[in-house]
Design a protein around this motif. Structure first.
Motif, short mmCIF file in Angstrom:
data_model
loop_
_atom_site.label_atom_id
_atom_site.label_comp_id
_atom_site.label_asym_id
_atom_site.label_seq_id
_atom_site.Cartn_x
_atom_site.Cartn_y
_atom_site.Cartn_z
N ASP A 210 6.35 -9.70 1.00
CA ASP A 210 6.68 -8.80 0.30
C ASP A 210 5.69 -7.55 -0.23
N ALA A 211 4.40 -8.10 -0.64
CA ALA A 211 3.29 -7.05 -0.89
C ALA A 211 3.23 -6.19 0.25
N ARG A 212 2.89 -6.82 1.56
CA ARG A 212 2.70 -5.98 2.55
C ARG A 212 3.69 -5.01 2.91
N ASP A 213 4.95 -5.40 2.82
CA ASP A 213 6.25 -4.58 2.90
C ASP A 213 6.06 -3.38 2.06
N GLU A 214 6.01 -3.66 0.70
CA GLU A 214 6.05 -2.78 -0.17
C GLU A 214 4.75 -1.74 -0.16
N ALA A 215 3.54 -2.23 0.29
CA ALA A 215 2.24 -1.37 0.79
C ALA A 215 2.67 -0.53 1.62
N LEU A 216 3.29 -1.00 2.95
CA LEU A 216 3.55 -0.05 3.97
C LEU A 216 4.58 0.96 3.60
N ASP A 217 5.64 0.75 2.84
CA ASP A 217 6.44 1.43 2.24
C ASP A 217 6.17 2.88 1.57
N ARG A 218 5.17 2.37 0.57
CA ARG A 218 4.68 3.50 -0.14
C ARG A 218 3.57 4.33 0.55
N MET A 219 2.96 3.72 1.67
CA MET A 219 2.17 4.63 2.90
C MET A 219 3.07 5.44 3.38
N ALA A 220 4.22 5.16 3.82
CA ALA A 220 5.28 5.98 4.47
C ALA A 220 5.58 7.01 3.52
N GLU A 221 5.72 6.76 2.42
CA GLU A 221 6.19 7.81 1.53
C GLU A 221 5.09 8.78 1.26
N ASP A 222 3.76 8.24 1.13
CA ASP A 222 2.82 9.20 1.14
C ASP A 222 2.48 10.03 2.30
N ALA A 223 2.75 9.64 3.58
CA ALA A 223 2.70 10.15 4.67
C ALA A 223 3.60 11.19 4.86
N GLU A 224 4.95 10.87 4.38
CA GLU A 224 6.13 11.89 4.43
C GLU A 224 5.72 13.17 3.41
N ASN B 280 -0.36 0.98 -1.80
CA ASN B 280 -0.85 -0.35 -2.40
C ASN B 280 0.18 -0.79 -3.51
N THR B 281 -0.04 -2.08 -3.88
CA THR B 281 0.57 -2.77 -4.43
C THR B 281 0.00 -3.94 -5.17
N VAL B 282 -0.03 -4.32 -6.37
CA VAL B 282 -0.38 -5.52 -7.03
C VAL B 282 0.61 -6.44 -7.24
N LYS B 283 0.61 -7.69 -6.81
CA LYS B 283 1.31 -8.67 -6.98
C LYS B 283 0.79 -9.87 -7.76
N ALA B 284 1.56 -10.54 -8.55
CA ALA B 284 1.13 -11.69 -9.32
C ALA B 284 1.94 -13.03 -9.07
N ARG B 285 1.34 -14.09 -8.91
CA ARG B 285 2.06 -15.52 -8.93
C ARG B 285 2.79 -15.69 -10.32
N SER C 264 -2.92 -10.31 -6.60
CA SER C 264 -3.50 -9.80 -5.41
C SER C 264 -3.07 -8.48 -5.15
N GLU C 265 -3.97 -7.46 -4.58
CA GLU C 265 -3.65 -6.14 -3.99
C GLU C 265 -3.56 -6.28 -2.68
N VAL C 266 -2.84 -5.44 -2.26
CA VAL C 266 -2.53 -5.29 -0.78
C VAL C 266 -2.45 -3.72 -0.68
N ILE C 267 -3.18 -3.36 0.19
CA ILE C 267 -3.28 -1.84 0.56
C ILE C 267 -3.11 -1.73 1.92
N ALA C 268 -2.54 -0.61 2.17
CA ALA C 268 -2.35 -0.34 3.69
C ALA C 268 -2.70 1.30 3.91
N TYR C 269 -3.42 1.51 4.73
CA TYR C 269 -3.77 3.04 4.90
C TYR C 269 -4.02 3.38 6.46
N GLY C 270 -3.90 4.77 6.44
CA GLY C 270 -4.33 5.21 8.02
C GLY C 270 -4.15 6.63 7.93
N THR C 271 -4.29 7.44 9.23
CA THR C 271 -4.44 8.85 9.06
C THR C 271 -2.85 9.35 9.57
#
Length: 104
Positions: free
Chosen positions: A56-70, A24-29, A92-99
């Motif tokens: 940018d927030a979605r991409d960062e959340a996906l990158d962090r999810m990939a790091e967690d999975a790796e 996840n990430t939190v981005k501010a205007r 705004s917070e964006v979170i990406a998650y999965g199995t």
């Protein structure tokens, strides 16, 4: 690292489910964007600066999810989902998650 929104990776067998991978990430205007986007809001059209911020927030959340999975030793993440929410004035917070799974 593969991401899919389905329960399995097409053409691959799941060997083991490793747990929930998330990022996840939190981005501010910022003030500069707010001024230009307020003008755009009056005249109509896409608020491109905000679209770019959320992309940018979605991409960062996906990158962090990939790091967690790796870190779990995963080859892929299945059932990927993304959510966003407002958590503060202008933030705004964006979170990406999965199995996280290991594939054959």
């Amino acid at each position: 690292m593969e991401f899919v929104t389905t329960e399995t990776v097409p053409g691959r067998e799941t060997q083991e489910a490793l747990g929930i991978a998330r990022g996840n990430t939190v981005k501010a205007r910022n003030v500069g964007r707010d001024i230009t986007q307020s003008i755009r809001n009056i005249t109509g059209g896409e608020l491109k600066a905000y679209s770019e911020l959320l992309t940018d927030a979605r991409d960062e959340a996906l990158d962090r999810m990939a790091e967690d999975a790796e870190a779990m030793g995963a080859d892929a993440v299945v059932n990927v989902r993304m959510e966003s929410s407002s958590i503060a004035n202008g933030g705004s917070e964006v979170i990406a998650y999965g199995t996280a799974v290991r594939l054959d």
